[in-house]
Every structure is written in structure tokens, then in C-alpha cells.
Design an enzyme around this catalytic site. Sequence first.
Site, PDB file in Angstrom:
ATOM      1  N   GLY A   1       0.977  -1.310   0.159  1.00  0.00           N
ATOM      2  CA  GLY A   1      -0.016  -0.385   0.202  1.00  0.00           C
ATOM      3  C   GLY A   1       0.563   1.502   0.276  1.00  0.00           C
ATOM      4  O   GLY A   1       0.176   2.250   0.313  1.00  0.00           O
TER       5      GLY A   1
ATOM      6  N   HIS B   1      -0.074  -0.027 -13.614  1.00  0.00           N
ATOM      7  CA  HIS B   1       0.268  -1.019 -14.135  1.00  0.00           C
ATOM      8  C   HIS B   1       1.873  -0.652 -14.044  1.00  0.00           C
ATOM      9  O   HIS B   1       2.561  -0.316 -15.019  1.00  0.00           O
ATOM     10  CB  HIS B   1      -0.233  -1.946 -15.406  1.00  0.00           C
ATOM     11  CG  HIS B   1       0.756  -3.361 -16.114  1.00  0.00           C
ATOM     12  ND1 HIS B   1       0.307  -4.475 -15.293  1.00  0.00           N
ATOM     13  CD2 HIS B   1       2.202  -3.538 -17.004  1.00  0.00           C
ATOM     14  CE1 HIS B   1       0.908  -5.741 -15.678  1.00  0.00           C
ATOM     15  NE2 HIS B   1       1.909  -4.510 -15.962  1.00  0.00           N
TER      16      HIS B   1
ATOM     17  N   LEU C   1      -4.840  -7.422  -7.217  1.00  0.00           N
ATOM     18  CA  LEU C   1      -4.829  -8.594  -7.792  1.00  0.00           C
ATOM     19  C   LEU C   1      -5.890  -9.071  -8.756  1.00  0.00           C
ATOM     20  O   LEU C   1      -5.534 -10.117  -8.878  1.00  0.00           O
ATOM     21  CB  LEU C   1      -3.988  -9.615  -6.659  1.00  0.00           C
ATOM     22  CG  LEU C   1      -2.217  -9.113  -6.301  1.00  0.00           C
ATOM     23  CD1 LEU C   1      -1.500 -10.136  -6.010  1.00  0.00           C
ATOM     24  CD2 LEU C   1      -1.689  -8.747  -7.663  1.00  0.00           C
TER      25      LEU C   1
ATOM     26  N   ASN D   1      -6.605   2.044 -12.798  1.00  0.00           N
ATOM     27  CA  ASN D   1      -5.163   0.854 -12.748  1.00  0.00           C
ATOM     28  C   ASN D   1      -4.173   0.913 -13.265  1.00  0.00           C
ATOM     29  O   ASN D   1      -3.541   1.591 -14.050  1.00  0.00           O
ATOM     30  CB  ASN D   1      -5.831  -0.218 -13.084  1.00  0.00           C
ATOM     31  CG  ASN D   1      -4.414  -1.157 -12.517  1.00  0.00           C
ATOM     32  OD1 ASN D   1      -4.326  -1.323 -11.574  1.00  0.00           O
ATOM     33  ND2 ASN D   1      -3.909  -2.509 -13.825  1.00  0.00           N
TER      34      ASN D   1
ATOM     35  N   ILE E   1     -11.661  -6.925 -11.536  1.00  0.00           N
ATOM     36  CA  ILE E   1     -13.258  -6.619 -10.758  1.00  0.00           C
ATOM     37  C   ILE E   1     -13.849  -6.806 -11.578  1.00  0.00           C
ATOM     38  O   ILE E   1     -14.075  -6.943 -13.234  1.00  0.00           O
ATOM     39  CB  ILE E   1     -12.529  -5.516 -11.322  1.00  0.00           C
ATOM     40  CG1 ILE E   1     -11.542  -4.165 -11.036  1.00  0.00           C
ATOM     41  CG2 ILE E   1     -14.136  -4.132 -11.224  1.00  0.00           C
ATOM     42  CD1 ILE E   1     -11.780  -4.078  -9.842  1.00  0.00           C
TER      43      ILE E   1
HETATM   44  C1  GRF Z   1       3.054  -1.503  -7.382  1.00  0.00           C
HETATM   45  O1  GRF Z   1       4.460  -1.786  -8.624  1.00  0.00           O
HETATM   46  C2  GRF Z   1       2.068  -1.196  -8.730  1.00  0.00           C
HETATM   47  O2  GRF Z   1       2.020  -0.718 -10.284  1.00  0.00           O
HETATM   48  C3  GRF Z   1       1.795  -2.883  -9.303  1.00  0.00           C
HETATM   49  O3  GRF Z   1       1.806  -3.298  -7.231  1.00  0.00           O
HETATM   50  C4  GRF Z   1       3.091  -2.710  -7.013  1.00  0.00           C
HETATM   51  C5  GRF Z   1       1.267  -1.932  -5.488  1.00  0.00           C
HETATM   52  O4  GRF Z   1       2.773  -1.509  -4.759  1.00  0.00           O
HETATM   53  N1  GRF Z   1       0.424  -3.122  -9.882  1.00  0.00           N
HETATM   54  P1  GRF Z   1       2.524  -0.465  -3.267  1.00  0.00           P
HETATM   55  O5  GRF Z   1       1.562  -2.100  -3.142  1.00  0.00           O
HETATM   56  O6  GRF Z   1       1.845   0.437  -3.513  1.00  0.00           O
HETATM   57  O7  GRF Z   1       3.717  -0.293  -2.387  1.00  0.00           O
END
Ligand code: GRF
Length: 213
Positions: free
Chosen positions: A33, A125, A106, A123, A109
Site C-alpha cells: 500500500g 501497471h 490482484l 489501474n 473486477i
Molecule cells: C506497484 O508496483 C503497482 O504498480 C503494482 O503493484 C505494486 C504495488 O505496490 N500493480 P504498493 O502496494 O503500492 O507498495
Amino acid sequence: MLFSAQFNTLCATINPNFDMRPIRIAILASGSGSNAENIFNYFSQREDIQINLIISNKAEAYVLQRAKRLGIPSLFMSKPELGDTDSVLSVFRKYSIDFVVLAGYLLRIPDGLIKTYPNRIINIHPALLPKFGGKGMYGEKVHRTVVESGERESGITIHYVNENYDEGSIVFQAKCPVLEEDTPDEVAKRVHELEYKHYPSVIDQIIRKEFGI
Ligand code: GRF
């Protein structure tokens, strides 16, 4: 369905003294997070856009501890609950959610939610889509695949969410170099920096455009 934010805009047009309520964001996250916290900090002094809810599908995810520390309402919801449009919608209605931000989330939706929130779910990525995306491509695996493919650049992609993993229309991309001697961890670090730098302001721009504020 007329969104409450659209209703507000309509009322404000008719009566300029109408008190507009803020656009309310829910963040969905499965892990640490750090993006969620960065987004919260960005909007913390704002009256027009607020983070009102954080939901995780993992009861032990660190994002829920961050939410508690930051004073943001947070919920654990199980995978079956999060796959059920009505369950999610009833929570979103309870918190008057207008816009949804996925930040390291993960799960898929459900289609009904995408239909109810058209162009209202985004989102991030951690690679340059359309390469290195799709089901199972998340976390360390993305950066390892980038390194193993001999790519000389990676980056971030911010996109609307549609029915297929990582295929919604792209709103924003930013690039960083991948050096020959880089490990996946080093690439991840560089990509994270891009996420922190750009995700909040891109969310801000999208919301202002979508809601006309
Ligand atoms: C990030 O790299 C995001 O792009 C990916 O998951 C990671 C999440 O990191 N989908 P965090 O939980 O915000 O530290």
C-alpha cells in the site's frame, strides 16, 4: 443511474450557491500500500477530492495497517465478496464512492462493477503495456520478465479498467531506463519512483476531466 457527483454538478449549475460535496475515492489494494499512502497524502489537503475508503482482499495486508494509521476507513473483503458486484456496490453506496483506484490490487473486477462505474475505475501497471501485462503478470514477475527479455526501458502504465486484465484504454505512460546490469529489484525501485511521482496527479487530472470539476 445519475452519479451523485453529476447530480452535484447539475445542482451547482442551476444554483451557484449549491454546496458541492467532494468526489470520493475508494482504493483497492492487496499488498503493502505504499502507492495508496502516497495518493492519500497527495489529496489530504483537498476539499474537492478525498480518499474515503481502502479495501483489501488480504486480511493481513500492510495497506490495512497504513489505513488505520492514516485514519482512513478500511475493510477486508474476501475474494468471493469482491467478485460479487452487489456486495461491492452495497459497500460503495454506503461510503458514497464516486471513483475507484486500483493500487497493487490482484483480483479481477466483476463486470457488473465496471458497467456501473464506466470510466470510473483506473489501474496502474508497473511496465509499459501492452507488453508484460495480462493474468499472472504482477509484482516481481513483471520486472524479472522485463530484465530477462533484454528490454532497455520499462516504466508505468495508467489505464482505465475493462473486462480483461491490463487491456483498458491507456491514459498515461512514463518510462525509465533498464541498464544491462540491472536486477529485477533495481528496475522495481525505478518503476516505483515513477509511480509515486505520477499516479496521484494523473488520478487528479482524470477525475477533474470525468466529473467536470
Ligand atoms: C506497484 O508496483 C503497482 O504498480 C503494482 O503493484 C505494486 C504495488 O505496490 N500493480 P504498493 O502496494 O503500492 O507498495
